[in-house]
Design a protein around this motif. Structure first.
Motif, short mmCIF file in Angstrom:
data_model
loop_
_atom_site.label_atom_id
_atom_site.label_comp_id
_atom_site.label_asym_id
_atom_site.label_seq_id
_atom_site.Cartn_x
_atom_site.Cartn_y
_atom_site.Cartn_z
N ALA A 352 17.39 -6.33 -52.55
CA ALA A 352 16.73 -5.25 -52.63
C ALA A 352 17.57 -5.18 -53.50
CB ALA A 352 17.67 -4.48 -52.06
N GLU A 353 16.83 -3.24 -54.06
CA GLU A 353 17.55 -2.66 -56.12
C GLU A 353 18.88 -2.14 -54.64
OE1 GLU A 353 15.53 0.69 -58.77
OE2 GLU A 353 13.87 -0.07 -57.35
N VAL A 384 18.48 4.45 -52.80
CA VAL A 384 16.76 3.88 -53.42
C VAL A 384 16.49 3.78 -51.70
CG1 VAL A 384 15.22 2.28 -54.42
CG2 VAL A 384 16.68 2.48 -55.56
N GLN A 385 14.90 4.50 -52.06
CA GLN A 385 14.34 4.36 -49.95
C GLN A 385 13.16 2.92 -50.98
OE1 GLN A 385 11.80 8.17 -49.71
NE2 GLN A 385 10.56 6.86 -48.11
N GLU A 386 13.72 2.03 -49.37
CA GLU A 386 13.39 0.50 -50.01
C GLU A 386 13.35 0.16 -48.40
OE1 GLU A 386 15.40 -1.75 -52.54
OE2 GLU A 386 17.62 -0.86 -52.17
N ASP A 387 12.60 -1.35 -49.02
CA ASP A 387 13.28 -2.27 -47.73
C ASP A 387 13.40 -3.34 -48.23
OD1 ASP A 387 10.91 -0.81 -45.87
OD2 ASP A 387 9.57 -1.78 -46.21
N ALA A 388 15.11 -3.83 -47.89
CA ALA A 388 15.63 -4.36 -48.07
C ALA A 388 15.18 -5.52 -47.21
CB ALA A 388 17.07 -3.62 -48.37
N THR A 404 13.85 -7.35 -42.19
CA THR A 404 13.39 -6.00 -43.19
C THR A 404 14.70 -5.06 -42.09
OG1 THR A 404 11.20 -6.39 -43.52
CG2 THR A 404 12.08 -4.29 -44.34
N THR A 406 15.01 -1.19 -43.07
CA THR A 406 14.01 0.21 -43.94
C THR A 406 15.43 1.24 -44.68
OG1 THR A 406 12.45 -0.42 -42.57
CG2 THR A 406 12.55 1.23 -43.80
#
Length: 410
Positions: A352-353, A384-388, A404, A406
């Motif tokens: 993830a970022e 950060v909006q992301e899928d880790a 995942t 989210t």
């Protein structure tokens, strides 16, 4: 690993001759018991018998920086001999809440101790038998809350004198330990390990590996002849490995065969044995004062793979907001030959970022517990909006089990 000269040694697994020695002035004489932190943090837990005028502590030591230590004192003349991990799920299957405890044998005062670092208490389970406690193990029921404890003990002719050799069990709800009749007259037990199916121990006079089946309450043995057995470990193939004065022995875990022997390349004897994150076996050679590794060869071409696999047991929240956190978001187990394997170091990652573990890292190595499981530590979402991607597996030797998480705006 610890030594008898107040040193803790860290070995680079990719370069066995690259070693870091920690001589810590605050740590008393060290014992043989040491384990990696169960959350995968950069620290170790071990026992440190002190001189008679000092309290003997269990120690947690950071393996970075100034190697800071935290002490949990025992009695002034205590001799904690072995250290094992116990995991208890205080939550539910869908929402696990794992708590880690340290299990150790104390022969001087005849008890098995349980240290839970999260609240700093030590529970003592007295052993009434006249035996010098040597090693401990734990098996846990399917509810992940109910524990059965196992201990080996030896007779002793020096002060304090003890008269019994035995394997002992403390069942759930019981206040006393009961002897399990698996030893021959005069046979002395040493180390013990367990999984969900059986308990294994090594013994001398005669030299044997003994398996006690938890389902049938029956024992099976393999004779080692002149080879004196020491510690045991499970490999990533699910095989049982035993260190001995002759080298390393590999057994089918049911002890259906006499096994095979791998002699040490430079001679000497093997005592301690464990498995690394890449599947290699590492062993100590006290005769040569060295540490060595052994790569288990792959099966013949065309034969089925013997390597185990990692699989997801349960997943927590699948979606959280930015800056939020989720405790133990994923539980996985390592399975080989149809059974979960304790003591296997699994690599836990976050791809993830912004999201990371609570200490800011994205990767930890966590050893499977008595049920062959690991729980990912707390994950904190970033901004950060992301899928880790959360994943668990044996180093880079197998595809990781992944899921995942989210992360959405608050």
């Amino acid at each position: 690993m610890t030594t008898s000269s107040k040193a803790i040694i860290r070995i680079n697994p990719n370069a066995g001759n690259s070693q870091m020695v920690v001589n810590h002035s605050m740590i008393p004489q060290l014992s043989a018991g040491i384990i990696k932190d169960p959350d995968g943090l950069q620290r170790v837990w071990f026992a440190a018998p002190a001189p008679p005028t000092q309290e003997d502590p269990i120690v947690i030591m950071e393996t970075t920086g100034m190697n800071a230590v935290q002490f949990f004192p025992l009695e002034a003349d205590a001799k904690a001999e072995s250290i094992k991990l116990r995991t208890t799920n205080h939550g539910t299957t869908g929402a696990p809440d794992y708590e880690y405890s340290l299990l150790f044998a104390e022969p001087q005062h005849s008890y098995v101790g349980i240290l839970t670092p999260s609240h700093g208490t030590i529970d003592r389970m007295p052993v009434s038998q006249s035996t010098w406690l040597w090693d401990v193990a734990v098996t846990t029921a399917a509810d992940e809350k109910t524990h059965t404890y196992w201990a080996t003990g030896q007779s002793r002719t020096t002060n304090p004198v003890r008269s019994e050799n035995g394997l002992y069990r403390r069942s759930p709800g019981a206040m006393a330990w009961e002897p399990i009749p698996v030893l021959r007259t005069g046979q002395k037990p040493f180390y013990v390990i367990a999984d969900t199916t059986a308990v294994w121990l090594t013994a001398t006079n005669p030299n044997q590996v003994i398996r006690y089946d938890l389902g049938t309450n029956t024992a099976r043995t393999v004779d080692l002849g002149t080879a004196v057995p020491q510690q045991l470990a499970f490999s990533t193939t699910g095989a049982l490995w035993v260190a001995s004065s002759a080298g390393l022995h590999e057994f089918d875990p049911r002890l259906n065969t006499n096994g095979s022997l791998v002699q040490l390349p430079n001679g000497g004897t093997a005592k301690g044995v464990c498995v690394a994150a890449d599947g290699k076996l590492w062993y100590t050679n006290p005769t040569r004062k060295t540490v060595g590794s052994y790569t288990v060869p792959p099966p013949p071409y065309g034969a089925p793979s013997r390597m185990g696999r990692t699989q997801i047991v349960s997943q927590g929240e699948a979606e959280i907001h930015m800056k939020d956190e989720v405790a133990q978001p994923l539980v996985a187990e390592y399975v080989a030959n149809g059974r979960p394997v304790p003591g296997v170091p699994l690599t836990c990652r976050i791809d993830a970022e912004g999201a990371a573990f609570a200490d800011g890292t994205h990767e930890r190595v966590i050893i499977t517990d008595q049920r062959g499981r690991v729980a990912l530590p707390t994950v904190i979402a970033g901004d950060v909006q992301e899928d880790a991607i959360l994943s668990v597996g044996l180093g880079n030797t197998e595809p990781h089990a992944a899921t995942t998480l989210t992360i959405t705006p608050a």
